[in-house]
Design a protein around this motif. Structure first.
Motif, mmCIF file in Angstrom:
data_model
loop_
_atom_site.group_PDB
_atom_site.id
_atom_site.type_symbol
_atom_site.label_atom_id
_atom_site.label_comp_id
_atom_site.label_asym_id
_atom_site.label_seq_id
_atom_site.Cartn_x
_atom_site.Cartn_y
_atom_site.Cartn_z
ATOM 1 N N ARG A 43 31.006 -28.513 6.943
ATOM 2 C CA ARG A 43 30.333 -27.592 6.036
ATOM 3 C C ARG A 43 29.827 -26.341 6.745
ATOM 4 O O ARG A 43 29.815 -25.258 6.154
ATOM 5 C CB ARG A 43 29.177 -28.293 5.303
ATOM 6 C CG ARG A 43 28.144 -28.982 6.166
ATOM 7 C CD ARG A 43 27.176 -29.769 5.296
ATOM 8 N NE ARG A 43 26.205 -30.549 6.061
ATOM 9 C CZ ARG A 43 26.425 -31.767 6.523
ATOM 10 N NH1 ARG A 43 27.598 -32.357 6.306
ATOM 11 N NH2 ARG A 43 25.485 -32.415 7.194
ATOM 12 N N ALA A 47 31.608 -22.784 6.033
ATOM 13 C CA ALA A 47 30.769 -21.707 5.502
ATOM 14 C C ALA A 47 31.062 -20.402 6.224
ATOM 15 O O ALA A 47 31.115 -19.330 5.597
ATOM 16 C CB ALA A 47 29.296 -22.077 5.628
ATOM 17 N N GLN A 50 34.742 -19.356 5.031
ATOM 18 C CA GLN A 50 34.824 -18.982 3.617
ATOM 19 C C GLN A 50 34.016 -17.727 3.292
ATOM 20 O O GLN A 50 34.310 -17.028 2.322
ATOM 21 C CB GLN A 50 34.347 -20.153 2.754
ATOM 22 C CG GLN A 50 35.278 -21.358 2.811
ATOM 23 C CD GLN A 50 34.641 -22.631 2.272
ATOM 24 O OE1 GLN A 50 33.508 -22.619 1.758
ATOM 25 N NE2 GLN A 50 35.352 -23.750 2.396
ATOM 26 N N SER A 51 33.015 -17.438 4.099
ATOM 27 C CA SER A 51 32.175 -16.260 3.862
ATOM 28 C C SER A 51 32.699 -15.008 4.547
ATOM 29 O O SER A 51 32.119 -13.930 4.379
ATOM 30 C CB SER A 51 30.749 -16.535 4.351
ATOM 31 O OG SER A 51 30.719 -16.651 5.766
ATOM 32 N N ALA A 252 27.355 -13.459 2.330
ATOM 33 C CA ALA A 252 27.910 -14.636 1.658
ATOM 34 C C ALA A 252 27.707 -15.911 2.468
ATOM 35 O O ALA A 252 27.683 -17.012 1.898
ATOM 36 C CB ALA A 252 29.399 -14.427 1.379
ATOM 37 N N ALA A 253 27.547 -15.783 3.790
ATOM 38 C CA ALA A 253 27.334 -16.982 4.613
ATOM 39 C C ALA A 253 26.058 -17.701 4.210
ATOM 40 O O ALA A 253 26.016 -18.939 4.146
ATOM 41 C CB ALA A 253 27.288 -16.605 6.090
ATOM 42 N N ASP A 255 24.673 -17.706 1.290
ATOM 43 C CA ASP A 255 24.920 -18.384 0.013
ATOM 44 C C ASP A 255 25.662 -19.696 0.234
ATOM 45 O O ASP A 255 25.368 -20.712 -0.418
ATOM 46 C CB ASP A 255 25.716 -17.479 -0.924
ATOM 47 C CG ASP A 255 24.920 -16.279 -1.409
ATOM 48 O OD1 ASP A 255 23.677 -16.374 -1.456
ATOM 49 O OD2 ASP A 255 25.542 -15.239 -1.721
ATOM 50 N N ARG A 256 26.629 -19.681 1.158
ATOM 51 C CA ARG A 256 27.365 -20.912 1.462
ATOM 52 C C ARG A 256 26.430 -21.933 2.117
ATOM 53 O O ARG A 256 26.484 -23.124 1.810
ATOM 54 C CB ARG A 256 28.555 -20.625 2.393
ATOM 55 C CG ARG A 256 29.644 -19.766 1.778
ATOM 56 C CD ARG A 256 30.215 -20.378 0.519
ATOM 57 N NE ARG A 256 30.658 -21.759 0.728
ATOM 58 C CZ ARG A 256 30.809 -22.637 -0.228
ATOM 59 N NH1 ARG A 256 30.516 -22.326 -1.494
ATOM 60 N NH2 ARG A 256 31.242 -23.854 0.045
ATOM 61 N N ALA A 259 24.373 -23.523 -0.553
ATOM 62 C CA ALA A 259 25.124 -24.440 -1.410
ATOM 63 C C ALA A 259 25.415 -25.759 -0.710
ATOM 64 O O ALA A 259 25.405 -26.818 -1.350
ATOM 65 C CB ALA A 259 26.422 -23.778 -1.867
ATOM 66 N N THR A 260 25.675 -25.721 0.593
ATOM 67 C CA THR A 260 26.176 -26.918 1.272
ATOM 68 C C THR A 260 25.271 -27.451 2.374
ATOM 69 O O THR A 260 25.467 -28.573 2.837
ATOM 70 C CB THR A 260 27.564 -26.634 1.892
ATOM 71 O OG1 THR A 260 27.438 -25.610 2.891
ATOM 72 C CG2 THR A 260 28.557 -26.189 0.834
#
Length: 389
Positions: A43, A47, A50-51, A252-253, A255-256, A259-260
């Motif tokens: 995760r 992250a 994906q970010s 965005a990192a 936010d990831r 979320a996780t």
């Protein structure tokens, strides 16, 4: 039949397979226990990818190296192709400059690491018997592609001792400042182990921070709200701009992470009323609290020490964590109970002449680091055994 595969990215391996070797202590459902090292979990690394914090244009291209047997992942290393030396914290800029002055091409290189994370943890994920085959495969990839070097940074001491010398691999020792929890019952219990001068200094710093009138809250899990990241992003950008120019993580990192990973994080924030003005972000391991980022939009005396160090100690003592790793550099940590601790890395240099020069440098550096650790430890804040204060 077992085979080693160089993957095109983290997505080529499932989260379940990755964490089964990277964090088996957390269980197959991810809930059985806290991972020893949150920075090699799927995760965390996902992250980043994906970010857009790693990947195209960042200088960090993920190429995980996995050992498989009939489709089952037995072991893996978080391997990256690097086009620079930023975000590593085991500095080799001088090596790069020297190599290129001699006519070589230092970049790209290969890096076994958790990006942007100066925290010790396993880098060869899986049973110990697979460390050597994976390192040998990574060295072969480096040589076959005519790359300058391969580096495994912030590996464990066991990994460094087991793999040093393999095919000419060099062992490097540097140092950080870590805080050890000697089964303290409270922060005052910790203070009782210090010299009177240091004890008074820390109490004064905490009083000064609290005199600001700011409300300080330690948040984790669902207590961390998405809006907190809007404020922390401002803090992070300010610190990043002052320290290293361009922040490594994207918006965005966070936010990831929310979320996780919000159960893996401790966010200590200072509020003026309802307005966040400063914050420190920590990640939580099984027995270690990892200090990572700090920032503010207002300057208040001693607030940095309170949020980054003393609040972290309070939390570690309350939750019975064994230690705090507060990140790279910072001799100011010494006076606050963080003592110098060896940090290990492994390096394979393709050019044999350059490798010999680096080996000689590392031998001298290690002697200097050993001496520095010994001297700094003597200047620590703790009471001498045979003297009162």
């Amino acid at each position: 039949m077992a085979e080693i595969i160089l993957h095109e990215g983290l997505a080529a391996i499932s989260a379940a397979q990755w964490d089964a070797v990277a964090a088996p202590e957390q269980g197959t459902d991810g809930q059985a226990g806290r991972p020893i090292d949150p920075f090699t979990t799927y995760r965390f690394l996902a992250a980043l990818e994906q970010s857009g914090s790693t990947g195209t244009g960042t200088g960090w291209t993920a190429r995980p190296l996995g050992l498989h047997d009939n489709g089952r992942l037995l072991a893996v290393v978080p391997l990256y192709v690097k086009s620079h030396s930023q975000g590593e914290y085991i500095f080799d800029h001088g090596w790069a400059q020297g190599y290129e002055r001699a006519g070589g091409r230092y970049y790209p290189k290969l890096q076994i690491a958790s990006p942007f994370t100066p925290a010790t943890g396993r880098r060869f994920l899986g049973p110990p018997e697979y460390r050597a085959p994976l390192l040998e495969a990574a060295i072969a990839i480096t040589a076959q592609n005519r790359l300058s070097s391969l580096h495994a940074t912030f590996c464990t001491e066991n990994e460094a001792m087991a793999l040093s010398g393999l095919d000419g691999t060099l062992h490097r020792v540097t140092q950080q400042f870590h805080w050890a929890n000697a089964d303290y019952a409270s922060f005052d219990d910790f203070l009782g182990q210090l010299s009177s001068r240091k004890r008074k200094m820390i109490r004064k710093e905490r009083e000064t921070a609290r005199a600001s009138g700011l409300a300080i809250r330690a948040l984790t899990g669902d207590a961390i709200e998405p809006a907190h990241w809007d404020a922390f992003w401002q803090f992070y950008q300010d610190t990043g701009a002052r320290k290293w120019g361009t922040p490594y993580l994207t918006r965005a990192a966070f936010d990831r992470f929310h979320a996780t990973m919000r159960n893996d994080m401790l966010l200590v924030m200072a509020f003026d009323g309802n307005r966040p003005v400063a914050g420190a972000l920590n990640f939580i391991g099984r027995d270690t609290l990892f200090g990572r980022y700090w920032g503010c939009v207002e300057d208040h005396p001693c607030l940095h020490f309170e949020l980054c160090y003393y609040q972290a100690m309070d939390w570690a003592i309350e939750h019975r964590l064994a230690r705090i790793e507060a990140g790279a550099q910072g001799e100011h940590k010494l006076a606050r109970g963080y003592l110098p601790t060896p940090v290990h890395s492994l390096h394979w240099i393709a050019d044999t002449g350059f490798r010999t020069a680096i080996e000689q440098y590392l031998q001298e550096e290690r002697r200097a680091v050993d001496e520095e650790i010994e001297v700094l430890t003597q200047y620590g804040p703790f009471r001498r055994v045979q003297s009162e204060d």
